[in-house]
Write a protein that holds these residues in place. Structure first.
Motif, PDB file in Angstrom:
ATOM      1  N   GLN A  91       0.825  -1.204   0.000  1.00 42.68           N
ATOM      2  CA  GLN A  91       0.000   0.000   0.000  1.00 42.68           C
ATOM      3  C   GLN A  91       0.859   1.254   0.000  1.00 42.68           C
ATOM      4  O   GLN A  91       0.535   2.243  -0.661  1.00 42.68           O
ATOM      5  CB  GLN A  91      -0.929  -0.010   1.219  1.00 42.68           C
ATOM      6  CG  GLN A  91      -2.048  -1.036   1.132  1.00 42.68           C
ATOM      7  CD  GLN A  91      -2.929  -1.046   2.362  1.00 42.68           C
ATOM      8  OE1 GLN A  91      -2.705  -0.284   3.301  1.00 42.68           O
ATOM      9  NE2 GLN A  91      -3.922  -1.911   2.379  1.00 42.68           N
ATOM     10  N   MET A  92       1.955   1.222   0.735  1.00 45.39           N
ATOM     11  CA  MET A  92       2.847   2.382   0.789  1.00 45.39           C
ATOM     12  C   MET A  92       3.661   2.508  -0.501  1.00 45.39           C
ATOM     13  O   MET A  92       3.841   3.596  -1.046  1.00 45.39           O
ATOM     14  CB  MET A  92       3.800   2.251   1.985  1.00 45.39           C
ATOM     15  CG  MET A  92       3.124   2.292   3.333  1.00 45.39           C
ATOM     16  SD  MET A  92       4.210   1.727   4.669  1.00 45.39           S
ATOM     17  CE  MET A  92       5.554   2.907   4.519  1.00 45.39           C
ATOM     18  N   MET A  93       4.151   1.379  -1.005  1.00 48.43           N
ATOM     19  CA  MET A  93       5.033   1.392  -2.165  1.00 48.43           C
ATOM     20  C   MET A  93       4.296   1.729  -3.456  1.00 48.43           C
ATOM     21  O   MET A  93       4.834   2.394  -4.348  1.00 48.43           O
ATOM     22  CB  MET A  93       5.706   0.027  -2.299  1.00 48.43           C
ATOM     23  CG  MET A  93       6.751  -0.067  -3.392  1.00 48.43           C
ATOM     24  SD  MET A  93       8.199   0.952  -3.065  1.00 48.43           S
ATOM     25  CE  MET A  93       8.947   0.039  -1.720  1.00 48.43           C
ATOM     26  N   PHE A  94       3.045   1.299  -3.561  1.00 45.86           N
ATOM     27  CA  PHE A  94       2.302   1.458  -4.811  1.00 45.86           C
ATOM     28  C   PHE A  94       1.003   2.236  -4.597  1.00 45.86           C
ATOM     29  O   PHE A  94      -0.044   1.890  -5.155  1.00 45.86           O
ATOM     30  CB  PHE A  94       1.992   0.093  -5.422  1.00 45.86           C
ATOM     31  CG  PHE A  94       3.206  -0.714  -5.734  1.00 45.86           C
ATOM     32  CD1 PHE A  94       4.021  -0.394  -6.811  1.00 45.86           C
ATOM     33  CD2 PHE A  94       3.563  -1.793  -4.941  1.00 45.86           C
ATOM     34  CE1 PHE A  94       5.147  -1.139  -7.104  1.00 45.86           C
ATOM     35  CE2 PHE A  94       4.692  -2.547  -5.227  1.00 45.86           C
ATOM     36  CZ  PHE A  94       5.494  -2.215  -6.308  1.00 45.86           C
ATOM     37  N   GLU A  95       1.067   3.268  -3.830  1.00 50.95           N
ATOM     38  CA  GLU A  95      -0.117   4.067  -3.531  1.00 50.95           C
ATOM     39  C   GLU A  95      -0.808   4.539  -4.817  1.00 50.95           C
ATOM     40  O   GLU A  95      -0.180   5.076  -5.721  1.00 50.95           O
ATOM     41  CB  GLU A  95       0.266   5.285  -2.690  1.00 50.95           C
ATOM     42  CG  GLU A  95      -0.911   6.140  -2.274  1.00 50.95           C
ATOM     43  CD  GLU A  95      -0.493   7.343  -1.453  1.00 50.95           C
ATOM     44  OE1 GLU A  95      -1.368   8.186  -1.169  1.00 50.95           O
ATOM     45  OE2 GLU A  95       0.699   7.460  -1.094  1.00 50.95           O
ATOM     46  N   GLY A  96      -2.124   4.299  -4.902  1.00 49.78           N
ATOM     47  CA  GLY A  96      -2.878   4.712  -6.078  1.00 49.78           C
ATOM     48  C   GLY A  96      -2.826   3.742  -7.240  1.00 49.78           C
ATOM     49  O   GLY A  96      -3.456   3.965  -8.276  1.00 49.78           O
ATOM     50  N   HIS A  97      -2.077   2.643  -7.101  1.00 48.72           N
ATOM     51  CA  HIS A  97      -1.910   1.651  -8.165  1.00 48.72           C
ATOM     52  C   HIS A  97      -2.598   0.350  -7.740  1.00 48.72           C
ATOM     53  O   HIS A  97      -2.705   0.061  -6.544  1.00 48.72           O
ATOM     54  CB  HIS A  97      -0.408   1.413  -8.392  1.00 48.72           C
ATOM     55  CG  HIS A  97      -0.098   0.576  -9.595  1.00 48.72           C
ATOM     56  ND1 HIS A  97      -0.173  -0.798  -9.573  1.00 48.72           N
ATOM     57  CD2 HIS A  97       0.305   0.926 -10.841  1.00 48.72           C
ATOM     58  CE1 HIS A  97       0.169  -1.265 -10.777  1.00 48.72           C
ATOM     59  NE2 HIS A  97       0.455  -0.249 -11.559  1.00 48.72           N
ATOM     60  N   PRO A  98      -3.093  -0.470  -8.695  1.00 51.48           N
ATOM     61  CA  PRO A  98      -3.733  -1.740  -8.321  1.00 51.48           C
ATOM     62  C   PRO A  98      -2.857  -2.653  -7.473  1.00 51.48           C
ATOM     63  O   PRO A  98      -3.365  -3.461  -6.703  1.00 51.48           O
ATOM     64  CB  PRO A  98      -4.048  -2.379  -9.680  1.00 51.48           C
ATOM     65  CG  PRO A  98      -4.254  -1.214 -10.594  1.00 51.48           C
ATOM     66  CD  PRO A  98      -3.247  -0.186 -10.139  1.00 51.48           C
ATOM     67  N   TYR A  99      -1.527  -2.526  -7.598  1.00 54.39           N
ATOM     68  CA  TYR A  99      -0.637  -3.361  -6.788  1.00 54.39           C
ATOM     69  C   TYR A  99      -0.821  -3.100  -5.296  1.00 54.39           C
ATOM     70  O   TYR A  99      -0.432  -3.916  -4.464  1.00 54.39           O
ATOM     71  CB  TYR A  99       0.821  -3.098  -7.163  1.00 54.39           C
ATOM     72  CG  TYR A  99       1.314  -3.844  -8.378  1.00 54.39           C
ATOM     73  CD1 TYR A  99       0.428  -4.498  -9.224  1.00 54.39           C
ATOM     74  CD2 TYR A  99       2.667  -3.877  -8.703  1.00 54.39           C
ATOM     75  CE1 TYR A  99       0.869  -5.162 -10.343  1.00 54.39           C
ATOM     76  CE2 TYR A  99       3.130  -4.546  -9.814  1.00 54.39           C
ATOM     77  CZ  TYR A  99       2.224  -5.187 -10.637  1.00 54.39           C
ATOM     78  OH  TYR A  99       2.676  -5.854 -11.746  1.00 54.39           O
ATOM     79  N   ALA A 100      -1.377  -1.952  -4.952  1.00 53.28           N
ATOM     80  CA  ALA A 100      -1.572  -1.615  -3.544  1.00 53.28           C
ATOM     81  C   ALA A 100      -2.745  -2.373  -2.930  1.00 53.28           C
ATOM     82  O   ALA A 100      -2.875  -2.435  -1.704  1.00 53.28           O
ATOM     83  CB  ALA A 100      -1.795  -0.110  -3.396  1.00 53.28           C
ATOM     84  N   ARG A 101      -3.572  -2.970  -3.754  1.00 54.06           N
ATOM     85  CA  ARG A 101      -4.760  -3.653  -3.244  1.00 54.06           C
ATOM     86  C   ARG A 101      -4.411  -5.030  -2.692  1.00 54.06           C
ATOM     87  O   ARG A 101      -3.460  -5.670  -3.136  1.00 54.06           O
ATOM     88  CB  ARG A 101      -5.797  -3.800  -4.365  1.00 54.06           C
ATOM     89  CG  ARG A 101      -6.270  -2.475  -4.927  1.00 54.06           C
ATOM     90  CD  ARG A 101      -7.149  -2.696  -6.144  1.00 54.06           C
ATOM     91  NE  ARG A 101      -7.519  -1.430  -6.764  1.00 54.06           N
ATOM     92  CZ  ARG A 101      -8.085  -1.332  -7.960  1.00 54.06           C
ATOM     93  NH1 ARG A 101      -8.369  -2.428  -8.648  1.00 54.06           N
ATOM     94  NH2 ARG A 101      -8.379  -0.150  -8.468  1.00 54.06           N
ATOM     95  N   ASP A 102      -5.211  -5.474  -1.758  1.00 53.91           N
ATOM     96  CA  ASP A 102      -5.046  -6.799  -1.175  1.00 53.91           C
ATOM     97  C   ASP A 102      -5.557  -7.842  -2.168  1.00 53.91           C
ATOM     98  O   ASP A 102      -6.682  -7.736  -2.667  1.00 53.91           O
ATOM     99  CB  ASP A 102      -5.839  -6.882   0.127  1.00 53.91           C
ATOM    100  CG  ASP A 102      -5.488  -8.113   0.949  1.00 53.91           C
ATOM    101  OD1 ASP A 102      -5.044  -9.113   0.365  1.00 53.91           O
ATOM    102  OD2 ASP A 102      -5.669  -8.065   2.174  1.00 53.91           O
ATOM    103  N   LEU A 165      -0.081   1.756 -15.879  1.00 53.50           N
ATOM    104  CA  LEU A 165      -0.568   2.703 -14.889  1.00 53.50           C
ATOM    105  C   LEU A 165       0.618   3.330 -14.168  1.00 53.50           C
ATOM    106  O   LEU A 165       1.540   2.640 -13.733  1.00 53.50           O
ATOM    107  CB  LEU A 165      -1.485   2.006 -13.889  1.00 53.50           C
ATOM    108  CG  LEU A 165      -2.696   1.298 -14.509  1.00 53.50           C
ATOM    109  CD1 LEU A 165      -3.499   0.597 -13.434  1.00 53.50           C
ATOM    110  CD2 LEU A 165      -3.570   2.292 -15.264  1.00 53.50           C
ATOM    111  N   MET A 166       0.590   4.630 -14.068  1.00 52.11           N
ATOM    112  CA  MET A 166       1.677   5.343 -13.418  1.00 52.11           C
ATOM    113  C   MET A 166       1.652   5.102 -11.912  1.00 52.11           C
ATOM    114  O   MET A 166       0.593   5.030 -11.292  1.00 52.11           O
ATOM    115  CB  MET A 166       1.576   6.835 -13.705  1.00 52.11           C
ATOM    116  CG  MET A 166       1.700   7.185 -15.182  1.00 52.11           C
ATOM    117  SD  MET A 166       3.284   6.649 -15.883  1.00 52.11           S
ATOM    118  CE  MET A 166       4.409   7.715 -14.962  1.00 52.11           C
ATOM    119  N   VAL A 167       2.837   4.966 -11.349  1.00 56.54           N
ATOM    120  CA  VAL A 167       2.977   4.780  -9.914  1.00 56.54           C
ATOM    121  C   VAL A 167       3.459   6.083  -9.295  1.00 56.54           C
ATOM    122  O   VAL A 167       4.326   6.769  -9.845  1.00 56.54           O
ATOM    123  CB  VAL A 167       3.987   3.655  -9.600  1.00 56.54           C
ATOM    124  CG1 VAL A 167       4.102   3.447  -8.094  1.00 56.54           C
ATOM    125  CG2 VAL A 167       3.559   2.363 -10.272  1.00 56.54           C
TER     126      VAL A 167
END
Length: 207
Positions: A91-102, A165-167
Motif C-alpha cells: 500500500q505504501m510502495m504502490f499508492e494509487g496503483h492496483p498493486y496496492a490492493r489486497d 498505470l503510473m505509480v
C-alpha cells in the motif's frame, strides 16, 4: 465451479481417481489453471482441463460458497502479522496503483463478484493474445496439440494487455507501524525495482 461438459462432482471424481491435481492460481500479474498428473491419465485429464479453462459455468451457488470461504480468510488475516506487514508495504510502495490492493479483496469487493461479472471478466481476459501455455514432462505431444488447436478455435484473438498505470513517485523514506496483540515482530524493508519491460532485468537475473 464445473464446466459445460463436466460438473464439479465429475471433475473431482476424475481428478481424484487419477491421483492428479487441478487448481487455479492468481496474483498481481497473472491468472491461470494448473494440471498435474500421471502420463497414462492424459487422455482422461486433458479434456477436463481444457473444458474447465474455456467453458466454466460459474455456478452462482458454488460462487457464493467460495466467496464465504474467502470472506473468512479476509476476516482471519489479522492472525497473520507477516501477511499484514507485506500488504501494508504494498500500500505504501504502490499508492494509487492496483498493486496496492489486497489480493484477497475486501468484504465490500466480494459483494460485487457475481455470475455475470465472472463471465465478463473471462471473455475480457481469456484471449489468445494474452495466453501462455507451458507443458513439462512425459506428455503426449500429439494429444496436447489437438487440444490446443481446438482451444485456438474457441478463443478470440483479442489484443495484448498493455495498460501502463503510473505509480506515485516516492519523494522520501516512509515508515509505518501496525500494532497488534501478538508476541512477535515482523519488519518489511524494500524499494522499487525495475519495470518488467526493462532490459536491465536480465542483468539482475545473472547477478
Amino acid at each position: 465451479t464445473g464446466s459445460k461438459n463436466f460438473s464439479e462432482e465429475d471433475i473431482n471424481q476424475i481428478v481424484e481417481s487419477n491421483s492428479a491435481g487441478l487448481s487455479a492460481f492468481g496474483g498481481r500479474n497473472t491468472i491461470g489453471l494448473i494440471l498435474d498428473g500421471l502420463s497414462p491419465s492424459q487422455g482422461e485429464l486433458l479434456p477436463v482441463y481444457f473444458d474447465l479453462l474455456t467453458n466454466p459455468t460459474w455456478d452462482p451457488k458454488i460462487l457464493e460458497r467460495e466467496k464465504s470461504v474467502q470472506l473468512e480468510q479476509i476476516k482471519n488475516k489479522h492472525d497473520n502479522p507477516a501477511q499484514m506487514g507485506f500488504q501494508q508495504f504494498h500500500q505504501m510502495m504502490f499508492e494509487g496503483h492496483p498493486y496496492a490492493r489486497d489480493i484477497l479483496g475486501t468484504e465490500a469487493s466480494l459483494k460485487h463478484v457475481t455470475h455475470e461479472k465472472m463471465i465478463f471478466y473471462q471473455k475480457q481476459h481469456l484471449q489468445l493474445s494474452n495466453l501462455v501455455m507451458v507443458a513439462v514432462g512425459d506428455f503426449d505431444r500429439k494429444l496436447l496439440e489437438l487440444e490446443i488447436e481446438a482451444l485456438e478455435k474457441k478463443l478470440e484473438k483479442g489484443k495484448p494487455f498493455q495498460a501502463q498505470l503510473m505509480v506515485k513517485k516516492i519523494e522520501h523514506n516512509e515508515t509505518q507501524k501496525i500494532k497488534l496483540e501478538k508476541e512477535q515482530t515482523h519488519i518489511v524493508l524494500g524499494y522499487r525495482g525495475l519495470q518488467i519491460q526493462s532490459e536491465e532485468r536480465y542483468v539482475l537475473d545473472v547477478i
